[in-house]
Motif scaffolding. Sequence first.
Motif, PDB file in Angstrom:
ATOM      1  N   MET A  41       8.155  -3.607  15.561  1.00 11.77           N
ATOM      2  CA  MET A  41       7.115  -4.454  16.137  1.00 11.77           C
ATOM      3  C   MET A  41       6.247  -5.001  15.018  1.00 11.77           C
ATOM      4  SD  MET A  41       4.429  -1.755  17.834  1.00 11.77           S
ATOM      5  CE  MET A  41       3.450  -0.641  16.824  1.00 11.77           C
ATOM      6  N   ARG A  42       5.771  -6.206  15.236  1.00 11.15           N
ATOM      7  CA  ARG A  42       4.907  -6.842  14.244  1.00 11.15           C
ATOM      8  C   ARG A  42       3.463  -6.708  14.693  1.00 11.15           C
ATOM      9  NH1 ARG A  42       4.477 -13.219  12.871  1.00 11.15           N
ATOM     10  NH2 ARG A  42       3.589 -13.149  14.965  1.00 11.15           N
ATOM     11  N   GLY A  43       2.606  -6.353  13.777  1.00  3.99           N
ATOM     12  CA  GLY A  43       1.186  -6.219  14.089  1.00  3.99           C
ATOM     13  C   GLY A  43       0.334  -6.751  12.956  1.00  3.99           C
ATOM     14  N   TYR A  44      -0.925  -7.058  13.275  1.00  6.02           N
ATOM     15  CA  TYR A  44      -1.861  -7.551  12.265  1.00  6.02           C
ATOM     16  C   TYR A  44      -2.832  -6.423  11.935  1.00  6.02           C
ATOM     17  CZ  TYR A  44      -4.835 -10.768   9.692  1.00  6.02           C
ATOM     18  OH  TYR A  44      -5.534 -11.402   8.705  1.00  6.02           O
ATOM     19  N   TYR A  45      -2.829  -5.958  10.699  1.00  2.00           N
ATOM     20  CA  TYR A  45      -3.606  -4.796  10.301  1.00  2.00           C
ATOM     21  C   TYR A  45      -4.349  -5.034   8.990  1.00  2.00           C
ATOM     22  CZ  TYR A  45      -0.586  -2.357  13.664  1.00  2.00           C
ATOM     23  OH  TYR A  45       0.091  -1.976  14.789  1.00  2.00           O
ATOM     24  N   THR A  46      -5.380  -4.206   8.791  1.00  2.00           N
ATOM     25  CA  THR A  46      -6.055  -4.137   7.493  1.00  2.00           C
ATOM     26  C   THR A  46      -5.766  -2.747   6.923  1.00  2.00           C
ATOM     27  OG1 THR A  46      -7.831  -5.579   8.269  1.00  2.00           O
ATOM     28  CG2 THR A  46      -8.252  -4.285   6.274  1.00  2.00           C
ATOM     29  N   PRO A  47      -5.094  -2.659   5.767  1.00  2.00           N
ATOM     30  CA  PRO A  47      -4.709  -1.355   5.211  1.00  2.00           C
ATOM     31  C   PRO A  47      -5.819  -0.758   4.342  1.00  2.00           C
ATOM     32  CG  PRO A  47      -3.682  -3.118   3.943  1.00  2.00           C
ATOM     33  CD  PRO A  47      -4.473  -3.790   5.034  1.00  2.00           C
ATOM     34  N   PHE A  48      -6.103   0.521   4.548  1.00  2.00           N
ATOM     35  CA  PHE A  48      -7.112   1.259   3.778  1.00  2.00           C
ATOM     36  C   PHE A  48      -6.434   2.410   3.041  1.00  2.00           C
ATOM     37  CE2 PHE A  48      -9.779  -0.961   6.658  1.00  2.00           C
ATOM     38  CZ  PHE A  48     -11.106  -0.874   6.252  1.00  2.00           C
ATOM     39  N   HIS A  49      -7.046   2.810   1.921  1.00  2.00           N
ATOM     40  CA  HIS A  49      -6.610   4.037   1.263  1.00  2.00           C
ATOM     41  C   HIS A  49      -7.136   5.227   2.066  1.00  2.00           C
ATOM     42  CE1 HIS A  49      -4.971   1.973  -2.171  1.00  2.00           C
ATOM     43  NE2 HIS A  49      -6.121   1.356  -2.410  1.00  2.00           N
ATOM     44  N   ALA A  50      -6.249   6.189   2.354  1.00  2.00           N
ATOM     45  CA  ALA A  50      -6.612   7.309   3.223  1.00  2.00           C
ATOM     46  C   ALA A  50      -7.722   8.176   2.645  1.00  2.00           C
ATOM     47  CB  ALA A  50      -5.375   8.159   3.503  1.00  2.00           C
ATOM     48  N   GLU A  51      -7.866   8.187   1.302  1.00  2.00           N
ATOM     49  CA  GLU A  51      -8.879   9.043   0.680  1.00  2.00           C
ATOM     50  C   GLU A  51     -10.289   8.729   1.173  1.00  2.00           C
ATOM     51  OE1 GLU A  51      -6.565   7.406  -0.855  1.00  2.00           O
ATOM     52  OE2 GLU A  51      -5.387   8.784  -2.084  1.00  2.00           O
ATOM     53  N   ALA A  52     -10.494   7.535   1.644  1.00  2.00           N
ATOM     54  CA  ALA A  52     -11.825   7.152   2.125  1.00  2.00           C
ATOM     55  C   ALA A  52     -12.211   7.920   3.387  1.00  2.00           C
ATOM     56  CB  ALA A  52     -11.861   5.647   2.404  1.00  2.00           C
TER      57      ALA A  52
END
Length: 472
Positions: free
Chosen positions: A430-441
């Motif tokens: 499936m295609r989605g629109y996301y903003t990726p973050f570093h998990a350490e935050a």
Amino acid sequence: MLDIWPTIILGVALVLIGVAGTLVLRSEEQEASILEQMTLSVLSQRWARPKTSTRIEGVKHISELAYLWRNEQVIAQGIEQYELTHPRSQSFASQLRTWSFFNQALGQRAVCFEILRLLDREGQCPSVVDVQGDVEAAWEQNTYRILAKTTLLDHSLNVAEQVVKLLSDHHAWHVIPDTMVAALGHDLGKLKSARGSLYALGEHPLAAGAIISAIPGFKELSRKEDILRAIKMHHKMPEGLLGKTLKKADQQARQQELERWVGVEATEKIKESHEEEAPEKSLQPSSREAVQRVQADIYGESIDPAPSREEIAPPQRVDISRWFDAAGYLAMLKPYINRLDGRRFLAFSMADGLVYFQVKVLEEVARKQAQEAGCMEIATMAQDDSTMRQVLFSVVQQLRQEHEVIATGLIKAAYFGGYFMVTRKHSKEMRGYYTPFHAEAFGSIAEMERAKPDLLRDILKVSPHTGSDQES
């Protein structure tokens, strides 16, 4: 003969005493009648304190006026206990009597009861109009057909309930009474009895304003002009918290009605297609297009082919320093990670150390943080307001440049998110629109993965969708 005179004199005296007594009683009855017409503030000026040594003419002791207060309570209850026919009207009337935010807004509550009585009597007509020139006349015929199934009574109460929800979520309870008046009265111009010149010209908001202005007690409301302006502009660009809340509540009520008549499952498929571009197996193209058309009419959006990304101007940064706090923002994002709502999710972690958020979450948290800081122009901004793109872009840019928590290598510098292909074990990509973050935050990625529900463990891989440009 002389013995008769004392008897005659005594009889005349008794008659005179009787007449005098009658006059006194009538005077007291008139005074009581007059007092019953007084407001409590005026009435309070007519009583004396218990220790008042000198009685001033016209001033009563509180004990002599107490019965009037009891009568006032009975009268007030009688005013609100109209003979309502429809069960939903009766239920809403009960809520009006118990909602605490009306305790200091008795005038607004009385007007709401008057409008409710009118809707109960005449509100079984369709909640949409098909008069040439009206904003709703531009809707596609299928839109009109679907939404006409909802009566004006039900639609008005749906909007009123959405008002309570929206303003309660923002802790703006003080605005509810005035906005409730606007919600109940915003479509009164659709009543059959209101089909005069304004209705014939296709101006149901203006016709509604004329009707609500004649409701007993409305002209005494301090914010009557704001209420009328909100009603007039509820299909256009409203102003202020009252007007913007009314428009949003109207749209959400229509969406609720659409879901009822088209079917929750079909509508959920459409929502998922907008958010995740999920496969739509059970929804036929014709049904999908019909639902999209109705949604476009409700929200005033176009469903024409979208312009190419080159035609969309990149968003510009705006000043968010009044309300934005990076640490607080990240803390508010964290609870969304790996949280399911049924089978839907808004953010998920991956073992490679990244967390993907739907833009809807970024916007929701931005509104909450702005509201907490008292920046209501952001908190109440319409969903389709182009300025929100600039707000989100500014948030992501600040997190990207100053805090380095955005996975900058996965989205272009001019955008606040991007399209990704999500590969799942037991279902199609499936295609989605996301903003990726570093998990350490957000803490330990290991803990996030351990807490991941089984449905999200099904995700095997997330990769940039190279077949489509980024979206700003």
